[in-house]
Design an enzyme around this catalytic site. Structure first.
Site, PDB file in Angstrom:
ATOM      1  N   LYS A  49       1.260  -1.095   0.254  1.00 20.07           N
ATOM      2  CA  LYS A  49      -0.209   0.032  -0.068  1.00 20.07           C
ATOM      3  C   LYS A  49       0.980   1.372   0.003  1.00 20.07           C
ATOM      4  O   LYS A  49       0.461   2.142  -0.537  1.00 20.07           O
ATOM      5  CB  LYS A  49      -0.910   0.035   0.985  1.00 20.07           C
ATOM      6  CG  LYS A  49      -1.687   0.797   1.291  1.00 20.07           C
ATOM      7  CD  LYS A  49      -2.528   1.231   2.673  1.00 20.07           C
ATOM      8  CE  LYS A  49      -3.454   2.837   2.695  1.00 20.07           C
ATOM      9  NZ  LYS A  49      -4.889   2.615   3.272  1.00 20.07           N
ATOM     10  N   HIS A 102     -11.116 -25.576 -37.124  1.00 17.42           N
ATOM     11  CA  HIS A 102     -12.239 -24.716 -36.371  1.00 17.42           C
ATOM     12  C   HIS A 102     -12.830 -25.154 -35.523  1.00 17.42           C
ATOM     13  O   HIS A 102     -13.469 -25.151 -35.291  1.00 17.42           O
ATOM     14  CB  HIS A 102     -12.905 -24.466 -37.119  1.00 17.42           C
ATOM     15  CG  HIS A 102     -12.396 -23.708 -38.749  1.00 17.42           C
ATOM     16  ND1 HIS A 102     -12.034 -22.378 -37.811  1.00 17.42           N
ATOM     17  CD2 HIS A 102     -12.283 -23.870 -39.961  1.00 17.42           C
ATOM     18  CE1 HIS A 102     -11.829 -21.745 -39.045  1.00 17.42           C
ATOM     19  NE2 HIS A 102     -11.120 -21.946 -40.317  1.00 17.42           N
ATOM     20  N   PHE A 105     -29.846 -38.673 -28.734  1.00 19.03           N
ATOM     21  CA  PHE A 105     -30.744 -39.441 -28.972  1.00 19.03           C
ATOM     22  C   PHE A 105     -31.393 -38.818 -30.142  1.00 19.03           C
ATOM     23  O   PHE A 105     -31.333 -37.625 -30.955  1.00 19.03           O
ATOM     24  CB  PHE A 105     -32.488 -39.414 -27.824  1.00 19.03           C
ATOM     25  CG  PHE A 105     -33.273 -38.518 -27.412  1.00 19.03           C
ATOM     26  CD1 PHE A 105     -33.927 -36.997 -28.678  1.00 19.03           C
ATOM     27  CD2 PHE A 105     -32.790 -37.826 -26.186  1.00 19.03           C
ATOM     28  CE1 PHE A 105     -34.099 -36.612 -28.267  1.00 19.03           C
ATOM     29  CE2 PHE A 105     -33.635 -36.850 -25.569  1.00 19.03           C
ATOM     30  CZ  PHE A 105     -34.151 -35.894 -26.914  1.00 19.03           C
TER      31      PHE A 105
END
Length: 534
Positions: A152, A289, A483
């Site tokens: 700091k 890609h 599916f």
């Protein structure tokens, strides 16, 4: 509560700060004595603690114990040493302000211009397998407090948290002091260091309270910028690659030759590794890609298994393979390199390369050649950023034993295939995990012959896979990552000559698909699980 505000005119400029007093307290003693010698030679008063003070004193250098500064002995087995105003006032006094300088003088406290602190070895203690109180005792309190206070106050104090910074500090001592830019840079490193430390402690506490079914309540990802890239996916986007501590993936690969890796190169190389290393046998994946244009394992009894796998993967779609990214899950041989002599390839990544293969690759100067780290392995979790947050999930993985992949499948129609035919079907099923959904893979002899990917409906993926396969579709097996919502997709595959289909099942119209397969004499398996890849 915010501190008092000062008028900008109150601050006196301060760039180079001579080092007259240093606080040194380190658990990692690497380079400590070289630094102590430089400090002593420069006439710097060294204030230190515990074993650090003992090491410096034993080497023959003068050192002031911190207890002499605080007037208070180290206590509670060393838990309390530096948490005292006599220390922290010397760290936090902003000597650009005349008021701070006067207060410090009134208190009889001397300032520090250099603080050298590294923290208790918490991460190393956890990694050693330690438990409970043994770990808790390695949670540093005073160290982070000193680091944060000094960081700091970088306008006045140089904070050093790594022995790697010692040479620059030694140079600064000879140059008359540390500069403002140097102190600001050290402060940034210091705050990153304490943030990483706190993350490790928080992670340990979270893991201690979780059951095996839980995901962490708090997730912090720490990464260091490895390099800035020319641009991102497109030329107007900024980009960089970051590495994580303990990482062991494409970011840690060693580039042996070729042009600088691009953003898209890294994405495609990672996707290629995902596809190639799903296979147990020698395998090669060719990616464009982020999608495969060919995946294959070696032909039976091949003299050069990895070269065989490459030729078979390339044969799936030679047009799309132009400018592709290749991953091999075995050492790349001279024969495989010879196969690539006349094929334009952007990147090739593998665990290793025969020296003769590397010599041949030198003729292709733009080809990027990457060697995986020796500890490379696939990540156990997937993380993806979304706006405002991120998603975390278990990585989608297959068991290493190829036979265990299909042992829970349900044979819905047709006869049980032979073991070799089942291996081909398992190959197609595993290859589909590397293909963007909706994914359809056609395979023969454990090599892809047609791939349909990334379509917004499954029947279009079926058409694309069949179109890519051409005459090779006849007699192939097909795998679908999810599916079939209707029987139109299987109809396309069966009309092209597909003889075996594997799919998760679970559609409300499964009966229509099953009836079609039964009527056409096609074998069909339901896996009961899907492998979406978005």
């Amino acid at each position: 509560m915010a501190g008092p505000r000062h008028d900008p005119a109150d601050y006196r400029p301060r760039d180079v700060v001579p080092v007259r007093r240093a606080l040194v307290s380190v658990s990692d003693k690497t380079g400590l004595l070289d630094l102590a010698r430089a400090l002593a030679d420069a006439g710097v008063e060294i204030v230190s603690t515990g074993s650090t003070a003992a090491s410096i004193r034993d080497a023959g250098f003068a050192v002031t114990d911190v207890a002499s500064v605080t007037g208070f002995p180290e206590s509670l087995d060393g838990r309390v040493k530096t948490l005292h105003p006599a220390v922290h006032a010397g760290l936090l006094a902003d000597l650009r302000l005349a008021t701070h300088e006067a207060q410090l003088a009134g208190l009889g406290i001397a300032p520090f211009e250099l603080v050298v602190v590294n923290l208790y070895p918490f991460v190393e203690t956890v990694a050693s397998g330690a438990q409970g109180d043994d770990v808790v005792e390695q949670i540093d309190i005073g160290g982070p407090a000193m680091v944060r206070a000094s960081a700091k106050n970088f306008a006045n104090v140089a904070i050093v948290v790594s022995p790697m910074s010692y040479p620059a500090i030694i140079d600064a001592l000879g140059a008359g002091g540390t500069t403002l830019d140097q102190r600001r840079d050290l402060a940034a490193r210091a705050f990153a260091h304490t943030a990483d430390y706190d993350r490790a402690v928080a992670t340990w506490f979270s893991e201690e309270t979780l059951t095996t079914e839980d995901l962490p309540a708090h997730l912090t990802i720490r990464a260091e910028r490895m390099s800035t890239l020319r641009y991102g996916e497109n030329s107007h986007q900024r980009a960089a690659i970051y590495t994580r501590a303990g990482g062991h993936g494409i970011a840690q690969a060693t580039q042996l030759q070729g042009k600088e890796m691009s953003y898209n190169n890294f994405v495609d190389a990672d996707a290629a590794l995902r596809a190639a290393f799903d296979m147990v046998l020698p395998a090669v994946a060719i990616i464009k890609h982020a999608n495969p244009c060919g995946i294959a394992v070696t032909a039976a009894n091949a003299l050069d298994p990895i070269a065989s796998a490459h030729l078979r993967a390339h044969a799936c779609d030679p047009v799309s393979a132009f400018g592709g990214v290749i991953a091999a899950n075995r050492t790349v041989t001279l024969k495989m390199a010879e196969n690539l002599r006349d094929i334009f390839t952007e990147v090739i990544v593998a665990p290793d390369f025969e020296p003769e293969a590397l010599e041949l690759f030198k003729l292709k100067k733009n080809l990027r050649v990457l060697r995986l780290p020796t500890d490379w392995r696939q990540e156990p979790m997937d993380v993806r950023l979304v706006s405002g947050g991120l998603l975390l999930q278990d990585a989608d993985r297959f068991p290493a034993d190829i036979d265990s992949v299909w042992k829970n499948w349900q044979l819905i129609t047709g006869e049980m295939p032979t073991h070799d035919e089942l291996q081909n079907l398992v190959f197609a099923w595993k290859a589909g995990r590397a293909v963007k959904s909706n994914a359809i893979v056609l395979a023969k002899d454990s090599a892809t012959v047609g791939i349909g990917m990334g379509q917004v409906n499954r029947v279009d993926s079926c058409r694309l896979a069949v179109e890519r396969a051409g005459d090779r579709a006849a007699g192939s097996v097909a795998a679908s990552d999810a599916f079939f919502p209707f029987s139109d997709g299987p109809q396309v595959l069966i009309d092209a000559g597909v003889k075996v289909i594997v799919q998760p099942g679970g559609s409300v119209r499964d009966d229509e698909t099953i009836e079609l397969a039964r009527e056409r004499g096609v074998t069909m398996f339901f896996t009961g699980e899907r492998h979406f890849f978005h």
